[in-house]
Scaffold this motif. Structure first.
Motif, PDB file in Angstrom:
ATOM      1  N   THR A  11     -64.802  29.506 -58.043  1.00  0.00           N
ATOM      2  CA  THR A  11     -63.770  29.117 -57.240  1.00  0.00           C
ATOM      3  C   THR A  11     -64.154  29.861 -55.921  1.00  0.00           C
ATOM      4  O   THR A  11     -64.115  29.363 -54.708  1.00  0.00           O
ATOM      5  N   ARG A  68     -55.282  32.103 -59.643  1.00  0.00           N
ATOM      6  CA  ARG A  68     -55.197  33.477 -59.394  1.00  0.00           C
ATOM      7  C   ARG A  68     -56.000  33.888 -58.209  1.00  0.00           C
ATOM      8  O   ARG A  68     -55.560  34.896 -57.339  1.00  0.00           O
ATOM      9  N   TYR A  69     -57.093  33.369 -57.922  1.00  0.00           N
ATOM     10  CA  TYR A  69     -58.132  33.492 -56.737  1.00  0.00           C
ATOM     11  C   TYR A  69     -57.106  33.097 -55.771  1.00  0.00           C
ATOM     12  O   TYR A  69     -57.327  34.154 -54.629  1.00  0.00           O
ATOM     13  N   VAL A 115     -58.141  26.695 -68.229  1.00  0.00           N
ATOM     14  CA  VAL A 115     -58.711  27.971 -67.978  1.00  0.00           C
ATOM     15  C   VAL A 115     -59.349  27.946 -66.437  1.00  0.00           C
ATOM     16  O   VAL A 115     -59.050  28.991 -65.916  1.00  0.00           O
ATOM     17  N   SER A 159     -64.952  31.256 -63.921  1.00  0.00           N
ATOM     18  CA  SER A 159     -64.131  30.055 -63.105  1.00  0.00           C
ATOM     19  C   SER A 159     -63.620  30.680 -62.075  1.00  0.00           C
ATOM     20  O   SER A 159     -63.529  30.227 -60.805  1.00  0.00           O
ATOM     21  N   PHE A 160     -63.112  32.282 -62.000  1.00  0.00           N
ATOM     22  CA  PHE A 160     -62.595  32.718 -60.850  1.00  0.00           C
ATOM     23  C   PHE A 160     -63.694  32.945 -59.772  1.00  0.00           C
ATOM     24  O   PHE A 160     -63.656  32.510 -58.691  1.00  0.00           O
ATOM     25  N   GLU A 180     -64.535  29.942 -69.241  1.00  0.00           N
ATOM     26  CA  GLU A 180     -64.331  31.396 -69.102  1.00  0.00           C
ATOM     27  C   GLU A 180     -63.682  31.868 -67.743  1.00  0.00           C
ATOM     28  O   GLU A 180     -63.910  31.390 -66.853  1.00  0.00           O
ATOM     29  N   ASP A 181     -62.723  32.726 -67.883  1.00  0.00           N
ATOM     30  CA  ASP A 181     -61.674  33.097 -67.063  1.00  0.00           C
ATOM     31  C   ASP A 181     -62.709  33.740 -65.570  1.00  0.00           C
ATOM     32  O   ASP A 181     -62.373  33.078 -64.649  1.00  0.00           O
ATOM     33  N   GLN A 182     -63.479  34.482 -66.223  1.00  0.00           N
ATOM     34  CA  GLN A 182     -63.915  35.298 -64.911  1.00  0.00           C
ATOM     35  C   GLN A 182     -64.887  34.659 -64.245  1.00  0.00           C
ATOM     36  O   GLN A 182     -65.053  34.529 -62.832  1.00  0.00           O
ATOM     37  N   ALA A 189     -57.594  30.265 -63.413  1.00  0.00           N
ATOM     38  CA  ALA A 189     -58.355  31.228 -62.677  1.00  0.00           C
ATOM     39  C   ALA A 189     -58.519  30.929 -61.136  1.00  0.00           C
ATOM     40  O   ALA A 189     -58.570  31.970 -60.470  1.00  0.00           O
TER      41      ALA A 189
END
Length: 351
Positions: A225, A251-252, A244, A221-222, A217-219, A248
């Protein structure tokens, strides 16, 4: 649910062997638990087959690309293609879709499993009704499917990721793993091999300090991190063997104080990671071509149904433009070696 009939586009190599057989002629029980008949490599590939593609979860870009390969191959054998599945990457959710495919009398199920055992009873029931089961990307228990199409040799892909993170941090420092779900077969296999690799003298300078799961899940995983970096202030690198998770994490990192200080690598698609490779957040990543994975799995399923192969070790079959493949131990077929993407070559790929 996404439902789509495949475009009928003939592939000369395959169609040269198609047509003329009835729906059930030539079929043999396949797989490690059901191989009883002899394969006939010259058997005609059946047409009009119904393929259901069930990814770990819908709307994951990687699996959408795999689905394009399934759709292409289904079209080339004049079959029907359906992509379906849950929005969450859970085994319990997949069981419902497996049962539905069996009830709808699909000829083959192409599955990326979220758990190797939890979906096995449903798969066995589906096989008992005559549906072939070909897993791809992430396997299930060997007696619950006919074939497993492995994207790469597990050791090769795991070793490559350790090599990439070691290069990125100069061979010394704390590293962590950001995986998908805790029960994902492929993830756990790779992680086990990574740990063996890290125990070798050449990686004595690397210390694995944590493994966390973003559940594909993207969020989540974000957030995982972010949590890793807070829990381990000395962290030098992260390996995310999940498309995924890698996207993520990138992006973080790219928008945080850790950009350029904490290295990141793993498995991802060029289109998802291009921005982060070009801005320096990710120096390198690896992956196979996912559309080819779906294509190979579909042609393998058609070959099973047509009796060209039974799933026995040593049998060979041709997968259109991909060429010839040989079935290995436990009915496993390996697509091929991974590709490493860097700033120098990532612009050459579009998936």
């Amino acid at each position: 649910m996404i439902r789509k009939l495949a475009t009928v586009t003939a592939l000369a190599l395959l169609l040269a062997a198609c047509g003329g057989t009835t729906k059930d002629s030539g079929a043999k029980p396949g797989g490690p638990s059901g191989t009883t008949g002899a394969a006939n490599a010259q058997a005609e590939l059946k047409t009009g087959l119904k393929f259901t593609y069930l990814p770990k979860a819908v709307n994951i870009p990687y699996f959408s690309v795999v689905g394009k390969g399934v759709e292409q191959a289904a079209g080339e054998v004049k079959g029907e293609y359906k992509a379906t599945g849950p929005s969450d990457a859970s085994a319990a959710s997949q069981v419902t879709y497996i049962n539905t495919a069996a009830q709808q009398r699909q000829d083959a199920l192409l599955l990326a499993a979220n758990d190797q055992n939890a979906v096995a009873p449903a798969l066995k029931a589906a096989r008992a009704q005559g549906m072939k089961v070909v897993t791809l990307d992430s396997d299930v228990a060997a007696d619950a499917r006919d074939l497993f199409i492995n994207q790469v040799d597990s050791t090769e892909i795991a070793v490559k990721q350790v090599e990439l993170i070691s290069e990125a941090i100069g061979g010394t420092g704390e590293i962590a793993l950001l995986s998908a779900t805790a029960n994902a077969t492929n993830q756990n296999t790779w992680i086990a091999i990574m740990k063996e690799e890290l125990a070798k003298p050449k990686y004595a300078g690397l210390k694995l300090v944590d493994t966390v799961y973003g559940n594909d899940e993207d969020q989540m995983s974000f957030q995982k991190t972010q949590g890793l970096l807070q829990a381990h202030p000395g962290l030098k690198g992260i390996i995310a063997p999940t498309t995924v998770g890698l996207a993520a994490a990138a992006r973080y990192l790219s928008s945080s104080e850790y950009k350029g200080k904490v290295a990141l690598t793993g498995l991802g698609t060029p289109n998802q990671l291009r921005e982060y490779v070009n801005d320096g957040t990710v120096k390198s990543l690896a992956l196979w071509e996912p559309a080819k994975l779906g294509y190979l799995a579909t042609i393998a399923a058609a070959s099973l149904i047509s009796g060209r192969i039974t799933g026995a070790e040593g049998e060979k079959f041709t997968a259109g433009s991909l060429g010839e493949y040989t079935i290995g131990k436990k009915a496993e077929v390996i697509l091929g070696p991974p590709t490493v993407f860097t700033k120098d070559n990532i612009g050459q790929y579009n998936f």
